[in-house]
Design an enzyme around this catalytic site. Structure first.
Site, PDB file in Angstrom:
ATOM      1  N   ARG A 193      -7.914  74.699 -57.664  1.00 27.35           N
ATOM      2  CA  ARG A 193      -9.177  74.707 -56.953  1.00 27.35           C
ATOM      3  C   ARG A 193      -9.517  76.114 -56.477  1.00 27.35           C
ATOM      4  NH1 ARG A 193     -10.155  71.284 -51.406  1.00 27.35           N
ATOM      5  NH2 ARG A 193      -8.760  72.880 -50.620  1.00 27.35           N
TER       6      ARG A 193
ATOM      7  N   PHE B 205     -12.593  62.527 -48.768  1.00 29.81           N
ATOM      8  CA  PHE B 205     -11.338  63.083 -48.283  1.00 29.81           C
ATOM      9  C   PHE B 205     -10.560  61.979 -47.582  1.00 29.81           C
ATOM     10  CE2 PHE B 205      -8.559  65.511 -45.432  1.00 29.81           C
ATOM     11  CZ  PHE B 205      -7.975  66.353 -46.369  1.00 29.81           C
TER      12      PHE B 205
ATOM     13  N   TYR C 227     -13.626  75.424 -39.971  1.00 28.46           N
ATOM     14  CA  TYR C 227     -12.602  76.398 -40.389  1.00 28.46           C
ATOM     15  C   TYR C 227     -12.634  76.715 -41.878  1.00 28.46           C
ATOM     16  CZ  TYR C 227     -10.015  71.966 -40.974  1.00 28.46           C
ATOM     17  OH  TYR C 227      -9.640  70.683 -41.290  1.00 28.46           O
ATOM     18  N   LYS C 228     -13.544  76.045 -42.610  1.00 21.81           N
ATOM     19  CA  LYS C 228     -13.641  76.324 -44.043  1.00 21.81           C
ATOM     20  C   LYS C 228     -14.690  77.415 -44.257  1.00 21.81           C
ATOM     21  CE  LYS C 228     -12.226  71.620 -45.313  1.00 21.81           C
ATOM     22  NZ  LYS C 228     -10.938  71.891 -45.956  1.00 21.81           N
TER      23      LYS C 228
ATOM     24  N   ASP D  91     -20.077  63.520 -44.386  1.00 22.16           N
ATOM     25  CA  ASP D  91     -19.037  64.498 -44.058  1.00 22.16           C
ATOM     26  C   ASP D  91     -19.429  65.809 -44.751  1.00 22.16           C
ATOM     27  OD1 ASP D  91     -16.800  66.166 -44.174  1.00 22.16           O
ATOM     28  OD2 ASP D  91     -15.381  64.498 -44.332  1.00 22.16           O
TER      29      ASP D  91
END
Lengths: 397, 397
Positions: free
Chosen positions: B356, B113, B209-210, B184
């Site tokens: 996605r 990312f 938060y995912k 990560d």
């Protein structure tokens, strides 16, 4: 005219409490509860990922930054919200040091809040270029400014004593010596008029959970003078400070202006509380607030000194030289504060012996001040601090 | 056995929505609304500054860190919450580089990312010691590991394709070459079983938060293997990482264990939402979750490929090699996602052409998968993406 009596009704102060600790954590604006609840239920709950655009979450750090900017004399587009004060100090300090590559001294004072000094220490070790953190007594700062100083890093208002630096004069002296300035406004923003632009300040940072009343863990803000913004290389180069975060470029390109000081995803729920808090500030005249603050602190000093001969004022006696707090030294200060809290007067303690009281005119009035001094007088007269229950130390003081 | 049907009722999913974007922002746990409201009203509102002790705010970062630790195979006392993922990556990377002073390469891949790469870039410039960020294709990482590599920094599951690295094998290879690892876990925590201790990982960071569903702007976490904790010099040496923050020492002394990775004041309101989210995870069997996730992604791929010949699978076909998401390439992907969202199926788009879809078994079931594929089939067959309204780009995609 700011109607301070009306402002008081906008805060929730529990029954029987006189709250003189807004310099540590401001009380809850009544509207904050509803605002946060709506952000949780109606935005996160209903909009899901769409909240970033539809509820404007992504734009909040700059939008709310500008609202704070008005309170601290910052130019539009020069303040952005995010992270914690420690992180914002680090970013600003790293940027400032890079702008003075030939100098090695960070000048601060012994009254600075420890985290600012710690972050500087950490940055110096990471840089490994022989920088030095020099801390002198607050009154010796002006004399120490010299051609070796890269950055003058000060907290305007001392967290223990409330002593206030002369931001304009020190900034001028720093500039005359070729140094940059970084002002920590933790005890200034919402406490007194600040004029960053007028003083010619270079960088500033502050928190929003003290006098601004944005709640526990509310995010910080950082200021970069417009003239420096394009020169700043963000040391903490996170994706939301990128010129085009949603292009997902593999290489970093700093965003426009102060937005490059953003790092990661903003704390949306905390932002909602901050927004509710800032609504209260919208029409506050900072000069009127300051006048009221001086009245309250003067009254408290007079009342306490009349009643409590054992307490020694450690804040400057001249109101022009202090912020919106008053501190007294007392060897049994910790226990005395506990005895006060047990009687509904909330102040706090700072090691080794400081009893600290903050006066926020938005919700503290003359009656509170008189009553707090009365109760403090009682605590001292009856040696109520001499109760073992008051001596048990809590983890957080 | 984890009862996934029962778990679904613990989330608020708006009527008519099939939510396949929990890999970007998880939906609201029903309990989060009440939990946050109580933290605002009953803790901040009533306890004021006392909340730090009485409501346990100060201890939350370590306590909730341990709860996440269970989901990622971390030893107790090795995970702490705070800041954002970008900041936590920076801290971990800075620490790791200092532990390999004779090496200059940070090895990553092009599927990482961007913020991880940006933070590394920023750190390299701050260090000024000639470090180099080397990014290779994901499949070339193993071959590039060598004696010049200080840190192997990878995101386990690729945010675009869902391709999954073999954490154990790459960690072993890195260690064999004398390098440290930084993982990560943004798309791993709550998405699949992670075994940091078993893999021998050195550092890790992730967001909440995912898949963990802690809400917009929820704080990040960082992991430091117990064997390294005492050796870590925190580059971001904030006061809450100090051994005794409330002594207000002028000099920094790192706190015990992973707590030294704390920086500033924790975001208490966000923490409340995180706690509500973690309650749901308490009894989830990660192996069962993974089995369910594989069923759902396999079903989606089969259904979409049967209906949408224009879409090209870009996720690995072998479920062992992907996370909990499925991505397809399509030149008009952005508009197609908008058309889908307008029809209640929320997925997202990643430049340049990736559609996605995330599959979180806690609230996505087989019916959702079949129905989403059906609607996607309709969008493709009827060229619904060819509607100008779907082509307007939003600020955040």
């Amino acid at each position: 005219m700011t109607d301070f009596a009306a402002k008081r009704g906008l805060f929730h102060i529990p029954d029987g409490v006189i709250y003189l600790d807004g310099n540590s954590l401001g009380p809850m604006p009544v509207e904050a509860a509803g605002r946060v609840a709506r952000t949780v239920r109606d935005e996160w709950g209903e909009m899901l990922i769409g909240g970033w655009n539809r509820a404007g979450w992504m734009a909040q750090p700059a939008r709310l930054g500008d609202r704070i900017g008005r309170l601290i004399g910052a130019e539009p587009g020069s303040v952005v919200i995010g992270d914690t004060l420690s992180i914002k100090v680090y970013q600003a300090l790293a940027s400032a040091l890079e702008m003075r590559p030939d100098r090695r001294v960070i000048l601060s004072d012994t009254g600075n809040f420890p985290t600012d000094l710690y972050m500087a220490e950490g940055l110096i070790a990471t840089l490994g270029q022989g920088h030095e953190l020099v801390t002198v007594a607050p009154e010796d700062v002006a004399a120490r400014i010299g051609p070796d100083v890269a950055v003058l890093m000060l907290t305007e208002v001392d967290y223990r004593t409330g002593r206030r630096h002369d931001m304009a004069a020190l900034t001028r002296a720093a500039h005359d010596a070729g140094a940059l300035t970084l002002w920590d406004l933790a005890h200034s923003a919402g406490a007194l008029p600040v004029d960053l632009a007028g003083a010619g300040a270079d960088f500033a940072a502050g928190c929003t959970y003290k006098y601004l009343n944005a709640g526990p863990g509310a995010p910080a803000f950082v200021y970069v003078a417009p003239r420096h913004q394009d020169a700043v290389r963000p040391a903490l180069s996170g994706w939301l400070g990128h010129a085009a975060p949603f292009d997902f470029d593999p290489a970093y390109r700093p965003g426009a202006g102060v937005e490059r000081m953003r790092v990661g995803t903003p704390p949306v729920l905390q932002m909602a509380a901050l927004e509710a808090a800032l609504d209260i500030w919208e029409d506050v005249d900072m000069a009127a607030l300051r006048a009221r603050s001086v009245e309250l602190t003067e009254l408290f000093i007079a009342q306490v000194e009349a009643r409590c001969p054992n307490l020694t004022l450690t804040s400057p006696r001249d109101p022009d030289q202090r912020g919106s707090q008053v501190s007294f030294r007392f060897p049994e200060g910790y226990a005395a504060i506990q005895a006060l809290i047990a009687r509904g007067v909330i102040g706090d303690f700072r090691a080794p012996d400081i009893m600290r009281f903050g006066f926020a005119p938005l919700y503290v009035g003359e009656y509170d001040v008189r009553r707090a001094a009365e109760i403090l007088g009682q605590v001292m007269e009856d040696r109520l601090w001499d109760d073992p229950a008051c001596r048990t130390r809590a983890a957080v003081t």
